[in-house]
Scaffold this active site. Structure first.
Site, PDB file in Angstrom:
ATOM      1  N   LYS A 197      37.668  46.039  27.454  1.00 45.94           N
ATOM      2  CA  LYS A 197      38.614  46.165  26.320  1.00 45.94           C
ATOM      3  C   LYS A 197      38.889  44.787  25.706  1.00 45.94           C
ATOM      4  O   LYS A 197      38.818  44.613  24.494  1.00 45.94           O
ATOM      5  CB  LYS A 197      39.942  46.804  26.790  1.00 45.94           C
ATOM      6  CG  LYS A 197      39.757  48.179  27.422  1.00 45.94           C
ATOM      7  CD  LYS A 197      41.065  48.801  27.870  1.00 45.94           C
ATOM      8  CE  LYS A 197      41.724  48.111  29.049  1.00 45.94           C
ATOM      9  NZ  LYS A 197      40.976  48.170  30.314  1.00 45.94           N
TER      10      LYS A 197
ATOM     11  N   ARG B 103      49.580  53.302  28.352  1.00 47.19           N
ATOM     12  CA  ARG B 103      48.929  53.563  29.633  1.00 47.19           C
ATOM     13  C   ARG B 103      49.484  54.803  30.308  1.00 47.19           C
ATOM     14  O   ARG B 103      49.034  55.172  31.388  1.00 47.19           O
ATOM     15  CB  ARG B 103      49.194  52.373  30.547  1.00 47.19           C
ATOM     16  CG  ARG B 103      48.021  51.459  30.725  1.00 47.19           C
ATOM     17  CD  ARG B 103      48.498  50.331  31.599  1.00 47.19           C
ATOM     18  NE  ARG B 103      47.430  49.728  32.325  1.00 47.19           N
ATOM     19  CZ  ARG B 103      46.782  48.642  31.935  1.00 47.19           C
ATOM     20  NH1 ARG B 103      47.069  48.074  30.800  1.00 47.19           N
ATOM     21  NH2 ARG B 103      45.839  48.137  32.695  1.00 47.19           N
TER      22      ARG B 103
ATOM     23  N   ARG C 139      34.678  38.344  37.099  1.00 43.78           N
ATOM     24  CA  ARG C 139      35.344  37.811  35.893  1.00 43.78           C
ATOM     25  C   ARG C 139      36.010  36.462  36.171  1.00 43.78           C
ATOM     26  O   ARG C 139      36.609  36.250  37.210  1.00 43.78           O
ATOM     27  CB  ARG C 139      36.404  38.797  35.411  1.00 43.78           C
ATOM     28  CG  ARG C 139      37.265  38.203  34.301  1.00 43.78           C
ATOM     29  CD  ARG C 139      38.113  39.206  33.583  1.00 43.78           C
ATOM     30  NE  ARG C 139      38.956  39.984  34.447  1.00 43.78           N
ATOM     31  CZ  ARG C 139      39.640  41.059  34.058  1.00 43.78           C
ATOM     32  NH1 ARG C 139      39.542  41.471  32.817  1.00 43.78           N
ATOM     33  NH2 ARG C 139      40.386  41.722  34.899  1.00 43.78           N
TER      34      ARG C 139
ATOM     35  N   ARG D 217      44.200  49.865  41.050  1.00 40.34           N
ATOM     36  CA  ARG D 217      44.236  49.942  39.586  1.00 40.34           C
ATOM     37  C   ARG D 217      43.459  51.161  39.087  1.00 40.34           C
ATOM     38  O   ARG D 217      43.866  51.824  38.136  1.00 40.34           O
ATOM     39  CB  ARG D 217      43.676  48.657  38.975  1.00 40.34           C
ATOM     40  CG  ARG D 217      44.646  47.480  39.102  1.00 40.34           C
ATOM     41  CD  ARG D 217      43.952  46.136  38.986  1.00 40.34           C
ATOM     42  NE  ARG D 217      43.392  45.863  37.683  1.00 40.34           N
ATOM     43  CZ  ARG D 217      42.496  44.904  37.443  1.00 40.34           C
ATOM     44  NH1 ARG D 217      42.081  44.126  38.438  1.00 40.34           N
ATOM     45  NH2 ARG D 217      42.036  44.713  36.232  1.00 40.34           N
TER      46      ARG D 217
HETATM   47  P1  AP5 Z   1      37.287  42.550  30.166  1.00 41.94           P
HETATM   48  O1  AP5 Z   1      36.923  42.607  28.725  1.00 41.94           O
HETATM   49  O2  AP5 Z   1      38.207  41.485  30.617  1.00 41.94           O
HETATM   50  O3  AP5 Z   1      37.785  44.002  30.675  1.00 41.94           O
HETATM   51  P2  AP5 Z   1      39.132  44.778  30.381  1.00 41.94           P
HETATM   52  O4  AP5 Z   1      38.785  46.200  30.117  1.00 41.94           O
HETATM   53  O5  AP5 Z   1      39.927  44.058  29.345  1.00 41.94           O
HETATM   54  O6  AP5 Z   1      39.758  44.681  31.829  1.00 41.94           O
HETATM   55  P3  AP5 Z   1      41.229  44.341  32.338  1.00 41.94           P
HETATM   56  O7  AP5 Z   1      41.078  44.097  33.816  1.00 41.94           O
HETATM   57  O8  AP5 Z   1      41.840  43.218  31.561  1.00 41.94           O
HETATM   58  O9  AP5 Z   1      41.949  45.668  32.096  1.00 41.94           O
HETATM   59  P4  AP5 Z   1      43.172  46.164  32.835  1.00 41.94           P
HETATM   60  O10 AP5 Z   1      43.529  47.305  31.983  1.00 41.94           O
HETATM   61  O11 AP5 Z   1      42.991  46.436  34.266  1.00 41.94           O
HETATM   62  O12 AP5 Z   1      44.152  44.885  32.852  1.00 41.94           O
HETATM   63  P5  AP5 Z   1      45.381  44.455  31.941  1.00 41.94           P
HETATM   64  O13 AP5 Z   1      45.324  42.991  31.795  1.00 41.94           O
HETATM   65  O14 AP5 Z   1      45.493  45.308  30.739  1.00 41.94           O
HETATM   66  O15 AP5 Z   1      35.898  42.444  30.972  1.00 41.94           O
HETATM   67  C1  AP5 Z   1      35.861  42.292  32.383  1.00 41.94           C
HETATM   68  C2  AP5 Z   1      34.670  41.404  32.760  1.00 41.94           C
HETATM   69  O16 AP5 Z   1      33.448  42.062  32.440  1.00 41.94           O
HETATM   70  C3  AP5 Z   1      34.623  40.052  32.016  1.00 41.94           C
HETATM   71  O17 AP5 Z   1      34.202  39.071  32.911  1.00 41.94           O
HETATM   72  C4  AP5 Z   1      33.578  40.266  30.900  1.00 41.94           C
HETATM   73  O18 AP5 Z   1      32.894  39.067  30.605  1.00 41.94           O
HETATM   74  C5  AP5 Z   1      32.661  41.319  31.508  1.00 41.94           C
HETATM   75  N1  AP5 Z   1      32.213  42.296  30.512  1.00 41.94           N
HETATM   76  C6  AP5 Z   1      32.994  42.960  29.629  1.00 41.94           C
HETATM   77  N2  AP5 Z   1      32.257  43.807  28.882  1.00 41.94           N
HETATM   78  C7  AP5 Z   1      30.975  43.657  29.316  1.00 41.94           C
HETATM   79  C8  AP5 Z   1      29.745  44.269  28.938  1.00 41.94           C
HETATM   80  N3  AP5 Z   1      29.686  45.209  27.983  1.00 41.94           N
HETATM   81  N4  AP5 Z   1      28.617  43.915  29.598  1.00 41.94           N
HETATM   82  C9  AP5 Z   1      28.671  42.992  30.587  1.00 41.94           C
HETATM   83  N5  AP5 Z   1      29.809  42.361  30.996  1.00 41.94           N
HETATM   84  C10 AP5 Z   1      30.947  42.702  30.356  1.00 41.94           C
HETATM   85  O19 AP5 Z   1      46.620  44.863  32.897  1.00 41.94           O
HETATM   86  C11 AP5 Z   1      46.866  44.179  34.095  1.00 41.94           C
HETATM   87  C12 AP5 Z   1      48.140  44.730  34.725  1.00 41.94           C
HETATM   88  O20 AP5 Z   1      49.263  44.534  33.828  1.00 41.94           O
HETATM   89  C13 AP5 Z   1      48.173  46.229  35.050  1.00 41.94           C
HETATM   90  O21 AP5 Z   1      47.579  46.504  36.300  1.00 41.94           O
HETATM   91  C14 AP5 Z   1      49.693  46.507  35.051  1.00 41.94           C
HETATM   92  O22 AP5 Z   1      50.301  46.060  36.239  1.00 41.94           O
HETATM   93  C15 AP5 Z   1      50.211  45.625  33.919  1.00 41.94           C
HETATM   94  N6  AP5 Z   1      50.250  46.317  32.619  1.00 41.94           N
HETATM   95  C16 AP5 Z   1      49.545  45.983  31.495  1.00 41.94           C
HETATM   96  N7  AP5 Z   1      49.801  46.839  30.506  1.00 41.94           N
HETATM   97  C17 AP5 Z   1      50.680  47.750  30.987  1.00 41.94           C
HETATM   98  C18 AP5 Z   1      51.304  48.904  30.435  1.00 41.94           C
HETATM   99  N8  AP5 Z   1      51.048  49.305  29.172  1.00 41.94           N
HETATM  100  N9  AP5 Z   1      52.149  49.624  31.222  1.00 41.94           N
HETATM  101  C19 AP5 Z   1      52.419  49.228  32.482  1.00 41.94           C
HETATM  102  N10 AP5 Z   1      51.855  48.150  33.064  1.00 41.94           N
HETATM  103  C20 AP5 Z   1      50.993  47.407  32.327  1.00 41.94           C
END
Ligand code: AP5
Length: 222
Positions: A13, A89, A128, A172
């Site tokens: 994402k 979410r 990552r 997660r």
């Molecule tokens: P990346 O693009 O970073 O993936 P992502 O989908 O953004 O993954 P996240 O881990 O950031 O999502 P998440 O939803 O778990 O975490 P968030 O920060 O929102 O890509 C990952 C890796 O893969 C990178 O190294 C990239 O280079 C590689 N890659 C990407 N695409 C690729 C491709 N096509 N091919 C090859 N390689 C690729 O949330 C974290 C925490 O915050 C949650 O657990 C929760 O505790 C809290 N939180 C956040 N939002 C909320 C909410 N709305 N409600 C409640 N709690 C929340």
């Protein structure tokens, strides 16, 4: 344009949002990034959020919804357009987002559902690396920096997120399947969902999406 990026952890994402920012000229808002920034600054919100993030659990709905409502209400962001990454979410958050946008008569245009499989998710998250200074994303195999541990863009230090370990990734994923996956149907019923195969290479994902947009007769009006 008003967009939501929906998908499991590691679906890409943040990567897609970074790639789309220039093409669509809209603001990228990631609740995860906002919460991590609060943690870095050791604010009260940051201290509260840390308890949840470190375990891979969700921060309470009312906390994140307030955060998003404040953010969207500033600087005419709703009028200018945005891309939400990591919000909503839960179904409660999805309904609250509709409520916030309906006040401005500016509903969501699209929800992009990025489908990915568990082995790909684990490979992506465990490899990552993130720049501590500018937040740029890298991967030790898929997108390695030119110099190990150093950001290509700003020479900042690269680090591994504390929730990117196998144990927390499993939590997660469970949290995602229980709380977030059901909102796919919520948006399907609204006719806003566009599905993407996010296991593909990131350039391919972007190309497929732009093709989907261009085939949509409403796209150029947004
Ligand atoms: P990346 O693009 O970073 O993936 P992502 O989908 O953004 O993954 P996240 O881990 O950031 O999502 P998440 O939803 O778990 O975490 P968030 O920060 O929102 O890509 C990952 C890796 O893969 C990178 O190294 C990239 O280079 C590689 N890659 C990407 N695409 C690729 C491709 N096509 N091919 C090859 N390689 C690729 O949330 C974290 C925490 O915050 C949650 O657990 C929760 O505790 C809290 N939180 C956040 N939002 C909320 C909410 N709305 N409600 C409640 N709690 C929340």
């Amino acid at each position: 344009m008003r967009l939501v990026l929906l998908g499991p952890p590691g679906a890409g994402k943040g990567t897609l949002a970074n790639n789309l920012k220039d093409a669509l000229r809209i603001l990228h808002i990631s609740t995860g990034d906002i919460l991590r920034e609060e943690m870095k600054n050791n604010t009260n919100l940051g201290k509260e959020a840390k308890q949840y993030l470190d375990k891979g659990e969700l921060v309470p709905d009312e906390v994140v919804t307030r955060l998003i409502e404040n953010k969207l209400s500033r600087d005419s962001i709703i009028e200018k357009g945005f891309m939400l990454d990591g919000f909503p979410r839960t179904e409660t958050q999805a309904k609250d987002l509709d409520r916030i946008l309906n006040k401005f008569k500016k509903p969501l245009n699209y929800v992009l559902y990025m489908e990915s499989t568990l082995p790909v998710i684990i490979q992506r998250l465990t490899g990552r690396r993130v720049c501590r200074n500018c937040g740029a994303l890298f991967h030790i195999i898929n997108l390695p920096p030119k110099k190990e541990g150093v950001c290509d863009a700003c020479s900042g230090e690269l680090y591994q997120r504390s929730d990117d370990n196998e144990q927390t990734i499993k939590t997660r994923m469970k949290v995602y399947l229980k709380n977030t996956r059901p909102i796919i149907e919520y948006y399907q019923k609204q006719g806003k969902l566009k599905k993407l195969d996010a296991d593909r290479d990131s350039q391919e994902v972007q190309l497929i999406l732009m093709k989907l947009f261009n085939e949509d007769e409403n796209f150029h009006q947004h």
